[in-house]
Motif scaffolding. Structure first.
Motif, PDB file in Angstrom:
ATOM      1  N   SER A  56       0.829  -1.205   0.000  1.00  0.00           N
ATOM      2  CA  SER A  56       0.000   0.000   0.000  1.00  0.00           C
ATOM      3  C   SER A  56       0.862   1.253   0.000  1.00  0.00           C
ATOM      4  O   SER A  56       0.567   2.215  -0.712  1.00  0.00           O
ATOM      5  CB  SER A  56      -0.920   0.011   1.224  1.00  0.00           C
ATOM      6  OG  SER A  56      -1.837  -1.043   1.165  1.00  0.00           O
ATOM      7  N   ILE A  57       1.927   1.243   0.800  1.00  0.00           N
ATOM      8  CA  ILE A  57       2.841   2.382   0.842  1.00  0.00           C
ATOM      9  C   ILE A  57       3.438   2.615  -0.542  1.00  0.00           C
ATOM     10  O   ILE A  57       3.506   3.747  -1.023  1.00  0.00           O
ATOM     11  CB  ILE A  57       3.945   2.147   1.898  1.00  0.00           C
ATOM     12  CG1 ILE A  57       3.342   2.220   3.297  1.00  0.00           C
ATOM     13  CG2 ILE A  57       5.085   3.155   1.746  1.00  0.00           C
ATOM     14  CD1 ILE A  57       4.275   1.764   4.408  1.00  0.00           C
ATOM     15  N   GLU A  58       3.841   1.540  -1.194  1.00  0.00           N
ATOM     16  CA  GLU A  58       4.429   1.658  -2.529  1.00  0.00           C
ATOM     17  C   GLU A  58       3.398   2.119  -3.555  1.00  0.00           C
ATOM     18  O   GLU A  58       3.692   2.967  -4.398  1.00  0.00           O
ATOM     19  CB  GLU A  58       5.059   0.333  -2.937  1.00  0.00           C
ATOM     20  CG  GLU A  58       6.289  -0.013  -2.114  1.00  0.00           C
ATOM     21  CD  GLU A  58       6.802  -1.419  -2.330  1.00  0.00           C
ATOM     22  OE1 GLU A  58       6.070  -2.270  -2.882  1.00  0.00           O
ATOM     23  OE2 GLU A  58       7.949  -1.680  -1.915  1.00  0.00           O
ATOM     24  N   GLN A  59       2.183   1.583  -3.491  1.00  0.00           N
ATOM     25  CA  GLN A  59       1.142   1.970  -4.446  1.00  0.00           C
ATOM     26  C   GLN A  59       0.752   3.431  -4.277  1.00  0.00           C
ATOM     27  O   GLN A  59       0.456   4.117  -5.254  1.00  0.00           O
ATOM     28  CB  GLN A  59      -0.090   1.086  -4.279  1.00  0.00           C
ATOM     29  CG  GLN A  59       0.105  -0.314  -4.791  1.00  0.00           C
ATOM     30  CD  GLN A  59      -1.069  -1.218  -4.476  1.00  0.00           C
ATOM     31  OE1 GLN A  59      -1.937  -0.890  -3.666  1.00  0.00           O
ATOM     32  NE2 GLN A  59      -1.099  -2.381  -5.093  1.00  0.00           N
ATOM     33  N   LEU A  60       0.731   3.897  -3.035  1.00  0.00           N
ATOM     34  CA  LEU A  60       0.388   5.293  -2.775  1.00  0.00           C
ATOM     35  C   LEU A  60       1.586   6.222  -2.986  1.00  0.00           C
ATOM     36  O   LEU A  60       1.456   7.431  -2.841  1.00  0.00           O
ATOM     37  CB  LEU A  60      -0.144   5.444  -1.341  1.00  0.00           C
ATOM     38  CG  LEU A  60      -1.482   4.746  -1.065  1.00  0.00           C
ATOM     39  CD1 LEU A  60      -1.767   4.713   0.427  1.00  0.00           C
ATOM     40  CD2 LEU A  60      -2.613   5.429  -1.823  1.00  0.00           C
TER      41      LEU A  60
END
Length: 51
Positions: A13-17
């Motif tokens: 999620s951190i990477e996608q955001l």
């Protein structure tokens, strides 16, 4: 974080955001991890509202 699968999901999620990598490092600190998780969940909810 204790739950490896959940940690991997949060990292994705951190990477996608496209958030800073220091958020990933903060997951290893119990005091910071809780706030990071809350932040990620909040941002994911906001992101989903836009789509």
């Amino acid at each position: 974080m204790r739950d490896l699968k959940y940690k991997v999901d949060i990292i994705r999620s951190i990477e996608q955001l496209q958030l800073p990598n220091h958020f990933i490092q903060a997951l290893d600190d119990a005091h910071q991890a809780e706030n990071i998780i809350k932040l990620i969940n909040y941002l994911k909810d906001m992101n989903e509202q836009w789509y």
